[in-house]
Design an enzyme around this catalytic site. Structure first.
Site, mmCIF file in Angstrom:
data_model
loop_
_atom_site.group_PDB
_atom_site.id
_atom_site.type_symbol
_atom_site.label_atom_id
_atom_site.label_comp_id
_atom_site.label_asym_id
_atom_site.label_seq_id
_atom_site.Cartn_x
_atom_site.Cartn_y
_atom_site.Cartn_z
ATOM 1 N N GLY A 139 0.626 -0.866 0.026
ATOM 2 C CA GLY A 139 -0.420 -0.178 0.603
ATOM 3 C C GLY A 139 1.191 1.212 0.369
ATOM 4 C CD GLN A 168 3.351 5.988 3.015
ATOM 5 O OE1 GLN A 168 2.170 4.880 2.270
ATOM 6 N NE2 GLN A 168 4.341 5.229 3.365
ATOM 7 C CB CYS A 224 5.420 2.985 7.468
ATOM 8 S SG CYS A 224 4.855 3.513 6.191
ATOM 9 C CG LEU A 225 6.922 1.458 1.196
ATOM 10 C CD1 LEU A 225 6.409 1.637 -0.172
ATOM 11 C CD2 LEU A 225 7.730 -0.234 0.714
ATOM 12 C CG HIS A 259 -0.720 0.981 7.516
ATOM 13 N ND1 HIS A 259 0.405 0.517 7.699
ATOM 14 C CD2 HIS A 259 0.216 2.371 6.442
ATOM 15 C CE1 HIS A 259 1.656 1.491 7.626
ATOM 16 N NE2 HIS A 259 1.982 1.743 6.493
ATOM 17 C CD GLU A 260 -1.068 2.409 2.706
ATOM 18 O OE1 GLU A 260 -0.821 3.347 2.166
ATOM 19 O OE2 GLU A 260 -0.365 1.331 2.897
ATOM 20 C CG HIS A 287 0.335 6.781 6.060
ATOM 21 N ND1 HIS A 287 1.309 7.310 6.760
ATOM 22 C CD2 HIS A 287 0.963 5.908 5.266
ATOM 23 C CE1 HIS A 287 1.735 6.168 6.515
ATOM 24 N NE2 HIS A 287 1.910 5.454 5.814
HETATM 25 ZN ZN LIG Z 1 2.333 3.306 5.955
#
Ligand SMILES: [Zn+2]
Length: 183
Positions: A49, A54, A108-109, A150-151, A154
């Site tokens: 995701g 991000q 998480c990236l 999670h997304e 963000h």
């Molecule tokens: Zn993330």
């Protein structure tokens, strides 16, 4: 298509509340290109995701691969389904279904090489727009429900570490692979 630079924890864009996207804006070149670039970036970095903040765009949009094999039931019988294309969800709104909460590992990236255990609702519905500007509603449980939560976090400036019950499980990726990954 471009591979976009991913903001890392500490960048203020990850803590901002992202703005909703106007319906009329969705089919425009800016949003369509952003979605394509986000899909490309997510694939490049092997993410499941990726949310627009991000990649330094403070708008309410994420892309996600929601067909991940759901081993929520514990029977890892290897019946991997063929991969469906990842989806883009715009202005997502989550409705929690039931009261079950499960704790599981997340990464998480924007927080590279770190894993931690995070409690999330087991089952949700998510409403929003797809990339064509059509209203969509999806139901998800287990891992895909986790990804959506999670997304969507963000978009409100929330990172998974904020949701952890304790930092006792915060783990570097090497140590995660060594001590915590399930065979
Ligand atoms: Zn993330």
């Amino acid at each position: 298509m471009s591979i976009l630079k991913v903001a890392r924890m500490g960048h203020p864009v990850l803590r901002a509340k992202a703005r909703p996207i106007e319906k009329a804006e969705i089919r425009g070149a800016a949003i369509q290109t952003l979605i394509d670039d986000m899909l490309h970036t997510m694939a490049e970095y092997h993410g499941v995701g990726l949310a627009a903040p991000q990649v330094h765009e403070s708008v309410r949009l994420f892309v996600a691969a929601l067909d991940h094999h759901d081993d929520d039931d514990g029977d890892d019988d290897g019946d991997e389904r063929p991969e469906k294309a990842p989806v883009a969800i715009i202005n997502p709104e989550i409705l929690v279904v039931g009261s079950d909460v499960i704790e599981d590992w997340e990464g998480c990236l924007s927080i590279p090489d770190i894993r931690g255990r995070v409690p999330r609702a087991r089952e949700i519905r998510v409403r929003g727009y797809d990339r064509h500007g059509e209203r969509i509603e999806l139901r998800a449980h287990g891992f895909p429900a986790r990804v959506v939560q999670h997304e969507t976090d963000h978009l409100d400036g929330v990172l998974f570490v904020d949701r952890m019950r304790s930092f006792g499980s915060l783990t570097f990726l090497d140590e995660y692979s060594r001590y915590w990954i399930k065979d």
